[in-house]
Design a protein around this motif. Structure first.
Motif, short mmCIF file in Angstrom:
data_model
loop_
_atom_site.label_atom_id
_atom_site.label_comp_id
_atom_site.label_asym_id
_atom_site.label_seq_id
_atom_site.Cartn_x
_atom_site.Cartn_y
_atom_site.Cartn_z
N VAL A 77 -7.35 3.42 -15.83
CA VAL A 77 -7.74 4.61 -16.58
C VAL A 77 -6.95 5.82 -16.09
CG1 VAL A 77 -9.61 6.22 -17.10
CG2 VAL A 77 -10.03 3.76 -17.17
N ILE A 78 -6.77 5.93 -14.80
CA ILE A 78 -6.01 7.05 -14.24
C ILE A 78 -4.57 7.01 -14.73
CG2 ILE A 78 -5.15 8.11 -12.11
CD1 ILE A 78 -7.71 7.14 -10.74
N LEU A 79 -3.99 5.82 -14.72
CA LEU A 79 -2.62 5.68 -15.22
C LEU A 79 -2.54 6.09 -16.68
CD1 LEU A 79 -1.60 2.26 -13.62
CD2 LEU A 79 -0.64 4.50 -13.06
N GLU A 80 -3.51 5.65 -17.47
CA GLU A 80 -3.53 6.01 -18.89
C GLU A 80 -3.67 7.51 -19.06
OE1 GLU A 80 -6.49 5.42 -22.74
OE2 GLU A 80 -6.50 3.90 -21.13
N ALA A 81 -4.56 8.12 -18.27
CA ALA A 81 -4.80 9.56 -18.39
C ALA A 81 -3.61 10.38 -17.93
CB ALA A 81 -6.03 9.94 -17.56
N ILE A 104 0.84 -1.20 0.00
CA ILE A 104 0.00 0.00 0.00
C ILE A 104 0.87 1.25 0.00
CG2 ILE A 104 -1.68 1.34 1.34
CD1 ILE A 104 -2.87 -1.32 2.27
N GLU A 105 1.98 1.22 0.71
CA GLU A 105 2.89 2.37 0.71
C GLU A 105 3.42 2.63 -0.70
OE1 GLU A 105 4.66 1.89 5.28
OE2 GLU A 105 5.77 1.06 3.57
N LEU A 106 3.74 1.56 -1.42
CA LEU A 106 4.20 1.72 -2.79
C LEU A 106 3.10 2.28 -3.67
CD1 LEU A 106 6.25 1.28 -5.07
CD2 LEU A 106 5.43 -1.09 -5.25
N ARG A 107 1.89 1.75 -3.51
CA ARG A 107 0.76 2.26 -4.28
C ARG A 107 0.52 3.74 -4.00
NH1 ARG A 107 -4.59 -0.49 -3.39
NH2 ARG A 107 -5.14 0.94 -5.06
N ARG A 108 0.64 4.14 -2.74
CA ARG A 108 0.41 5.54 -2.39
C ARG A 108 1.37 6.45 -3.17
NH1 ARG A 108 -1.76 7.95 2.25
NH2 ARG A 108 -1.72 5.96 3.35
N MET A 109 2.64 6.06 -3.23
CA MET A 109 3.62 6.88 -3.94
C MET A 109 3.31 6.97 -5.43
SD MET A 109 7.29 5.97 -2.18
CE MET A 109 7.12 4.18 -2.23
N LEU A 110 2.94 5.84 -6.03
CA LEU A 110 2.70 5.82 -7.47
C LEU A 110 1.35 6.44 -7.85
CD1 LEU A 110 4.00 2.24 -8.38
CD2 LEU A 110 5.14 4.41 -8.82
N GLU A 111 0.32 6.07 -7.12
CA GLU A 111 -1.02 6.45 -7.55
C GLU A 111 -1.41 7.88 -7.21
OE1 GLU A 111 -4.13 3.64 -7.98
OE2 GLU A 111 -3.02 2.10 -6.89
N THR A 112 -0.86 8.43 -6.13
CA THR A 112 -1.13 9.84 -5.87
C THR A 112 -0.47 10.70 -6.95
OG1 THR A 112 0.78 9.95 -4.36
CG2 THR A 112 -1.40 9.59 -3.37
N GLY A 113 0.74 10.32 -7.36
CA GLY A 113 1.41 11.05 -8.43
C GLY A 113 0.67 10.92 -9.75
N ALA A 114 0.18 9.70 -10.02
CA ALA A 114 -0.56 9.47 -11.27
C ALA A 114 -1.83 10.32 -11.30
CB ALA A 114 -0.91 8.00 -11.41
#
Length: 246
Positions: free
Chosen positions: A154-158, A99-109
């Motif tokens: 979709v967020i990653l793509e956008a 989850i910590e890894l996801r937080r770093m990647l997905e908030t930025g995305a």
């Protein structure tokens, strides 16, 4: 669930033995003849299984000496790393680190995606949230997880960042297994729908900070749900299959 290939079974078993400490980093693994006898498969099957782990940098071949186990920090398979982390720090701690890894990647995305959000992207996100609601009402766990993952894709793509997408792609199989475990809990499904709706609303503002904060809140809720509903009621670790060429 489809039966794994013989190559996958042999590779999976050898990885389990490595992760369990039977073959620590730097040690020699059994040869083709020994493994073929243990698994009652051909040496060609064992050879392909070893190539799978070698491609993931779990094993390295030293000519004239044999095949050795690499240090974990050399591995390039996220699934294998998750297994090693579960063994070393425990399943709960590994889940938190994920989850910590996801937080770093997905908030930025999300921050990148917000100003690039088109009506087409918004419509796709809205459809995935609707699919999550429908799946929850029908008790369709597989469809719920698929819609959840598709929303984040979709967020990653956008975001428009091909490197971010490439980095996140190996996480997909790990997240699918993890979401299937956690999304069995009705309360977690309810929270997930609420948080996805909030992220969607934030992205519609086209404001990076708002979108980042909404995704961060989603990750916080995910962590809280994990500690409240999953770790307090532990389930068996979710196995992650070794995929040839992964």
């Amino acid at each position: 669930m489809a039966r794994k290939s013989l190559v996958g079974e042999v590779a999976d078993d050898l990885l389990n033995r490595i992760v369990a400490g039977e073959f620590p980093p730097g040690t020699l693994v059994p040869g083709e003849l020994e493994l073929s006898a243990q698994h009652e498969v051909s040496r060609m099957t064992v050879r392909e299984a070893m190539k799978t782990l070698e491609a993931q940098r779990i094993l390295s071949v030293q000519r004239g000496r044999g095949t050795f186990v690499n240090a974990v920090d050399q591995w390039n398979s996220l699934e294998a790393l998750l297994r090693a982390a579960q063994e070393q720090v425990g399943n709960d701690a590994a889940a938190i680190q994920l989850i910590e890894l996801r937080r770093m990647l997905e908030t930025g995305a999300s921050a990148l995606a917000a100003p690039r959000m088109t009506e087409a992207y918004v419509a796709r996100l809205r459809a995935h949230v609707a699919d999550m609601r429908s799946a929850r009402a029908q008790g369709d766990l597989e469809e719920f997880v698929a819609a959840d993952l598709a929303f984040h894709d979709v967020i990653l793509e956008a975001s428009g960042n091909v490197f971010l997408t490439a980095v996140f792609q190996p996480l997909h199989r790990v997240l699918e297994a993890r979401r299937t475990e956690t999304s069995k809990v009705p309360e977690i499904q309810e929270h997930a729908i609420t948080m996805h709706e909030a992220v969607l609303e934030a992205l519609e503002t086209r404001d990076s900070r708002t979108a980042r904060d909404a995704m961060d809140a989603h990750m916080t809720q995910t962590l809280e749900d994990l500690t409240t509903y999953v770790q307090d009621h532990p389930a068996s670790p979710v196995p992650v299959a070794v995929t040839p060429g992964a």
